[in-house]
Design a protein around this motif. Structure first.
Motif, short mmCIF file in Angstrom:
data_model
loop_
_atom_site.label_atom_id
_atom_site.label_comp_id
_atom_site.label_asym_id
_atom_site.label_seq_id
_atom_site.Cartn_x
_atom_site.Cartn_y
_atom_site.Cartn_z
N GLY A 105 -109.70 22.69 -41.32
CA GLY A 105 -109.40 24.08 -41.64
C GLY A 105 -109.76 25.02 -40.51
O GLY A 105 -108.95 25.88 -40.11
N THR A 106 -110.96 24.86 -39.96
CA THR A 106 -111.39 25.70 -38.85
C THR A 106 -110.52 25.48 -37.62
O THR A 106 -110.12 26.44 -36.94
CB THR A 106 -112.86 25.40 -38.49
N LEU A 107 -110.20 24.23 -37.34
CA LEU A 107 -109.35 23.93 -36.19
C LEU A 107 -107.96 24.53 -36.33
O LEU A 107 -107.38 25.03 -35.37
CB LEU A 107 -109.26 22.42 -35.98
N GLN A 108 -107.42 24.49 -37.54
CA GLN A 108 -106.09 25.08 -37.73
C GLN A 108 -106.12 26.60 -37.52
O GLN A 108 -105.21 27.16 -36.91
CB GLN A 108 -105.53 24.77 -39.13
N VAL A 109 -107.17 27.25 -38.00
CA VAL A 109 -107.31 28.70 -37.78
C VAL A 109 -107.33 29.00 -36.28
O VAL A 109 -106.64 29.91 -35.80
CB VAL A 109 -108.59 29.23 -38.44
N ILE A 110 -108.11 28.22 -35.53
CA ILE A 110 -108.20 28.46 -34.09
C ILE A 110 -106.84 28.21 -33.42
O ILE A 110 -106.42 28.97 -32.53
CB ILE A 110 -109.29 27.57 -33.46
N TYR A 111 -106.16 27.16 -33.86
CA TYR A 111 -104.83 26.87 -33.30
C TYR A 111 -103.86 28.02 -33.58
O TYR A 111 -103.09 28.43 -32.69
CB TYR A 111 -104.30 25.57 -33.90
N GLU A 112 -103.90 28.55 -34.80
CA GLU A 112 -103.02 29.68 -35.13
C GLU A 112 -103.39 30.90 -34.30
O GLU A 112 -102.51 31.64 -33.83
CB GLU A 112 -103.13 30.01 -36.62
N TYR A 113 -104.69 31.12 -34.11
CA TYR A 113 -105.12 32.24 -33.26
C TYR A 113 -104.59 32.08 -31.84
O TYR A 113 -104.05 33.04 -31.25
CB TYR A 113 -106.66 32.31 -33.25
N GLN A 114 -104.76 30.89 -31.27
CA GLN A 114 -104.26 30.65 -29.91
C GLN A 114 -102.77 30.93 -29.81
O GLN A 114 -102.30 31.53 -28.84
CB GLN A 114 -104.55 29.20 -29.50
N SER A 126 -103.75 29.93 -24.50
CA SER A 126 -104.87 30.79 -24.90
C SER A 126 -106.05 29.91 -25.24
O SER A 126 -105.89 28.82 -25.79
CB SER A 126 -104.50 31.63 -26.13
N ASN A 127 -107.27 30.37 -24.92
CA ASN A 127 -108.45 29.64 -25.38
C ASN A 127 -108.99 30.30 -26.64
O ASN A 127 -108.43 31.27 -27.14
CB ASN A 127 -109.51 29.56 -24.28
N ALA A 128 -110.07 29.79 -27.15
CA ALA A 128 -110.69 30.34 -28.36
C ALA A 128 -112.16 30.03 -28.38
O ALA A 128 -112.55 28.99 -28.87
CB ALA A 128 -110.01 29.78 -29.61
N SER A 129 -112.95 30.89 -27.92
CA SER A 129 -112.75 32.15 -27.22
C SER A 129 -114.00 32.37 -26.39
O SER A 129 -114.69 31.40 -26.08
CB SER A 129 -112.53 33.29 -28.21
N LEU A 130 -114.34 33.62 -26.03
CA LEU A 130 -115.52 33.90 -25.21
C LEU A 130 -116.38 34.95 -25.89
O LEU A 130 -115.99 35.55 -26.89
CB LEU A 130 -115.07 34.37 -23.82
N TYR A 131 -117.56 35.19 -25.34
CA TYR A 131 -118.52 36.07 -26.01
C TYR A 131 -117.95 37.45 -26.29
O TYR A 131 -118.03 37.97 -27.39
CB TYR A 131 -119.80 36.21 -25.18
#
Length: 463
Positions: A105-114, A126-131
């Motif tokens: 679930g978390t990985l899919q959210v990050i993939y969608e964000y990217q 896109s990466n995910a993400s920085l400070y």
């Protein structure tokens, strides 16, 4: 997220199950002299109603203000659904997704964000993400130097956020990287004449282009991008993501597009909250992906054809030799990324553009009315986004202090960072401000400015 403590009965059952008489028995290996003897300064516990009243009173003591300050952190409307979703326990308390089989679930959210960020910036990766935006900017400089494989100088306009420049300097100065400051044109508030140096390609790794810049002004991004590329330098785009919804995205600047795009993601669904936490975004061309710090999530299929997500290209010191790592401070601000993903999904491309357009229209309305007041003028001519600099014929600090007393945060005094501008204020308006808010700002501004201007000079003379 609600916290439900164990009852005394729960604790007794658990202790009985493991054969302990009391909780202290679980820590009997700690010498008594090292054990706390109680928290003498902590007040007695109170109920939910009492603590709610206490916190409300403390919030009211801070005050409630109409906010017209931007300067890198912006007050936007955040739909209630954003943090209703982000605040769910399975998201709110989830840690970094090292184990793909337990983190789909978390990985899919990050993939969608990217995917969304790459689309918003018109970039390939896109990466995910920085400070935060400032550290992302510093990382982009390191990335450009690694990719250039020669020059260790970066051209940084003075119109880049002053804090970002300080953070970047602190990050790279001990690594033999030189940040060369480029002054701005005093008439336009944009990048001034660029240096024409023989053999520039061997001297400069990248040019930074801020859009909009710290003054809210729009740079000639196409010309600047082509100028850098024609001389063998990379282009680092530093931008407000909300502006990318309205203007040409960095991936389409000039003939070839910017090489790296970074900035602060806070405008995308993250509230103003005493300085953070925020998150920095970073996008780049695919040819630079192995120089990019941070995590990347990939989508694949398993043997049965079902979609799955996994971390990929993690060039971090945790996974490879430190000397080969692209970064050692590239954490994933997962909760903020989740909020940004939900925010962008709810608004869509059209919604983001409408928010940006409304913010720009509100700023124009305010600036037009302020500059009609005697003694107030725009510092720079030309187009801007939702921030602009005004100059006054009275001390900015005094005016802002008086505005604050009326419940209005009137803008940012630029005296510390740009003393050459004299009495100048950076004013920001977003879509959250109504016509009544703008009327109130103008009325108080004009009243205070007129009163201060009409006051006779102080007759006191020190002895």
């Amino acid at each position: 997220m609600p916290f439900i403590p164990h009852t005394d009965e729960d604790v007794s059952k658990m202790l009985a199950a493991i054969g302990a008489a009391r909780l202290e028995d679980l820590f009997d290996e700690i010498p008594p002299r090292l054990c706390s003897q109680g928290l003498s300064l902590v007040p007695p516990g109170v109920g939910e109603m009492e603590i709610l009243r206490l916190m409300q009173a403390r919030a009211e003591r801070d005050g409630r203000y109409a906010n017209f300050i931007g300067a890198g952190a912006y007050e936007h409307h955040i739909p209630a659904a954003v943090w209703e979703i982000a605040g769910r326990g399975e998201f709110y308390s989830a840690y970094t997704p090292y184990q793909a089989e337990a983190s789909q679930g978390t990985l899919q959210v990050i993939y969608e964000y990217q995917s969304m960020m790459a689309g918003l910036m018109a970039m390939e990766v896109s990466n995910a993400s920085l400070y935060d935006g400032a550290s992302a900017f510093g990382e982009a400089i390191l990335m450009a130097v690694r990719a250039h494989k020669g020059a260790r100088r970066i051209l940084v306009p003075k119109t880049v956020h002053p804090t970002y420049r300080k953070v970047a300097s602190a990050l790279v100065k001990s690594q033999g990287i030189e940040l060369i400051e480029i002054d701005y044109d005093p008439a336009s508030g944009t990048v001034g004449p660029l240096p024409e140096v023989a053999g520039l390609a061997a001297l400069v790794a990248a040019l930074v282009v801020a859009q909009p810049n710290f003054f809210g002004r729009l740079e000639a991004v196409d010309a600047l991008t082509d100028w850098a590329h024609d001389r063998g330098a990379l282009v680092i785009a530093l931008l407000n993501p909300m502006a990318a919804a309205l203007f040409v995205p960095p991936g389409e600047w000039g003939r070839e597009g910017a090489d790296i795009a970074v900035g602060e993601g806070q405008p995308l669904g993250v509230p103003l909250s005493a300085g953070g936490p925020y998150f920095g975004f970073m996008c780049c061309k695919e040819s630079l992906v192995r120089q990019m710090p941070g995590r990347l999530v990939g989508r694949t299929v398993d043997l049965e054809g079902r979609a799955g997500f996994t971390l990929t290209l993690q060039a971090r010191e945790q996974h490879i030799r430190r000397s080969k790592a692209t970064s050692n401070i590239c954490t994933n601000q997962g909760l903020l990324v989740l909020a940004a993903t939900v925010y962008m999904a709810l608004l869509g491309a059209e919604g983001l553009a409408r928010v940006a357009a409304q913010a720009h229209a509100n700023t124009r309305r305010l600036i037009d009315r302020l500059t009609a007041i005697p003694g107030v003028r725009r510092a720079f001519a030309g187009p801007f986004f939702h921030e602009a600099v005004i100059q006054l014929d009275l001390p900015a600090r005094e005016l802002l202090r008086a505005m604050r007393a009326q419940g209005i945060l009137g803008g940012l005094d630029l005296a510390e960072h740009y003393p050459e501008l004299g009495a100048a204020i950076l004013v920001c308006v977003t879509e959250t401000k109504t016509e009544e808010d703008i009327d109130q700002y103008v009325a108080q501004f004009e009243r205070i400015a007129t009163k201060r201007r009409d006051q006779p000079p102080c007759a006191y003379k020190p002895t």
